[in-house]
Design a protein around this motif. Structure first.
Motif, mmCIF file in Angstrom:
data_model
loop_
_atom_site.group_PDB
_atom_site.id
_atom_site.type_symbol
_atom_site.label_atom_id
_atom_site.label_comp_id
_atom_site.label_asym_id
_atom_site.label_seq_id
_atom_site.Cartn_x
_atom_site.Cartn_y
_atom_site.Cartn_z
ATOM 1 N N PRO A 1 36.616 -17.866 42.563
ATOM 2 C CA PRO A 1 36.274 -17.762 41.134
ATOM 3 C C PRO A 1 34.937 -18.361 40.762
ATOM 4 N N ASP A 2 34.346 -19.153 41.656
ATOM 5 C CA ASP A 2 33.022 -19.708 41.353
ATOM 6 C C ASP A 2 31.908 -18.999 42.093
ATOM 7 N N ASP A 3 32.272 -17.917 42.784
ATOM 8 C CA ASP A 3 31.266 -17.177 43.537
ATOM 9 C C ASP A 3 30.349 -16.416 42.569
ATOM 10 N N ASP A 4 29.081 -16.292 42.929
ATOM 11 C CA ASP A 4 28.125 -15.565 42.061
ATOM 12 C C ASP A 4 28.547 -14.111 41.837
ATOM 13 N N SER B 1 31.602 -13.114 41.385
ATOM 14 C CA SER B 1 32.887 -13.022 40.674
ATOM 15 C C SER B 1 32.704 -12.504 39.247
ATOM 16 N N ALA C 1 33.719 -15.277 36.921
ATOM 17 C CA ALA C 1 32.704 -16.321 36.719
ATOM 18 C C ALA C 1 31.665 -15.863 35.688
ATOM 19 N N ARG D 1 33.316 -15.887 32.274
ATOM 20 C CA ARG D 1 33.535 -17.293 31.860
ATOM 21 C C ARG D 1 32.255 -17.866 31.289
ATOM 22 N N ASP D 2 31.163 -17.663 32.012
ATOM 23 C CA ASP D 2 29.896 -18.279 31.611
ATOM 24 C C ASP D 2 29.294 -17.619 30.377
ATOM 25 N N LYS E 1 33.908 -19.330 28.103
ATOM 26 C CA LYS E 1 33.628 -20.763 27.861
ATOM 27 C C LYS E 1 32.950 -20.947 26.495
ATOM 28 N N ARG F 1 43.198 -14.251 35.014
ATOM 29 C CA ARG F 1 42.215 -13.987 36.071
ATOM 30 C C ARG F 1 42.860 -13.255 37.236
ATOM 31 N N GLU G 1 40.409 -14.999 45.210
ATOM 32 C CA GLU G 1 40.345 -15.835 46.416
ATOM 33 C C GLU G 1 41.502 -15.546 47.371
#
Ligand code: 6PG
Length: 240
Positions: free
Chosen positions: A79-82, A84, A87, A90-91, A95, A106, A110
């Protein structure tokens, strides 16, 4: 195109971003007013990013806290991979608007694709989505449904798929789920998409829908294409 489908063309990307964000906000507000919530599946890729940022800036007018956030597809990455889609959303959106974690559904990229697909199908449930946001690739794919793939015929709601472009392992909503939605909104921009947009629209008009994006035809729901001029300019004059 069916009578209530809409193909909206905007002079430039900026106008497209503003109009698409406004339309999404309107879908959310209408659905929240009608049912108390809005189940929305977000698109991945790069095109939606400025739209999500614009939408996030509207948080004083939109009841984002009542939205249930889903995803049209996900790459099988953490989930933090570029790469994703989660992600990115979220960004750019989740968020900034303070989306409650329990309302973010989600796709667990993974995990192995089949396992992630089965878990997501359970989380999605049988209730139709209120709004599905989609992009389109230069090959006419949408979500992670690629031309000629067997998953296009699936009667499942969620499938594991293979992408010709990395990351290869994906999880995607199926056409069955997309076409069951109350509304579907494509956002496509840029000259690189123009030839394929023209091909997709020609397939829709001829009723010979082969490309995945051409096979998005909500059974009951409303279909809207938001295009900028550079992506739309090769479409022949659209007969009403
Ligand atoms: C993905 C998307 C995919 C995307 C198209 C267009 O996971 O990549 O779901 O369907 O919408 O590939 O991508 P761009 O917006 O980056 O052109």
């Amino acid at each position: 195109m069916r009578s209530d489908d809409e193909v909206l063309v905007f002079d430039n990307d900026r106008a497209l971003v503003s109009a698409a964000a406004g339309a999404i906000a309107e879908h959310i507000e209408t659905r929240v007013a009608d049912s108390g919530t809005c189940r929305i599946a977000l698109a991945g890729g790069s095109t939606p990013q400025p739209v999500y940022q614009r939408l996030a800036a509207m948080q004083d007018h939109v009841e984002f806290a009542k939205v249930e956030w889903f995803f049209g597809d996900e790459r099988c990455v953490p989930p933090d991979d570029d790469a994703s889609n989660y992600a990115m959303a979220r960004d750019m959106l989740l968020k900034p608007v303070g989306a409650p974690t329990e309302r973010i559904h989600r796709i667990k990229g993974e995990r192995p694709a089949q396992e992630a697909a089965a878990a997501y199908q359970t989380e999605l449930g049988d209730e139709p989505l209120d709004l599905v946001l989609l992009g389109m690739g230069t090959d006419g794919h949408t979500a992670s449904l690629f031309p000629g793939s067997a998953e296009l015929e699936s009667d499942q709601q969620v499938v594991a798929t293979q992408s010709p472009i990395p990351p290869h392992d994906r999880v995607s909503l199926t056409l069955k789920t997309i076409n069951a939605a109350r509304a579907v909104l494509f956002i496509v921009s840029g000259p690189a998409k123009a030839r394929r947009v023209a091909e997709v629209m020609a397939e829709i008009d001829a009723g010979t829908c082969r490309l995945p994006a051409a096979r998005v035809k909500p059974t009951q729901g409303k279909l809207q294409w938001f295009l900028d001029e550079s992506a739309a300019h090769l479409m022949r004059a659209r007969t009403p």
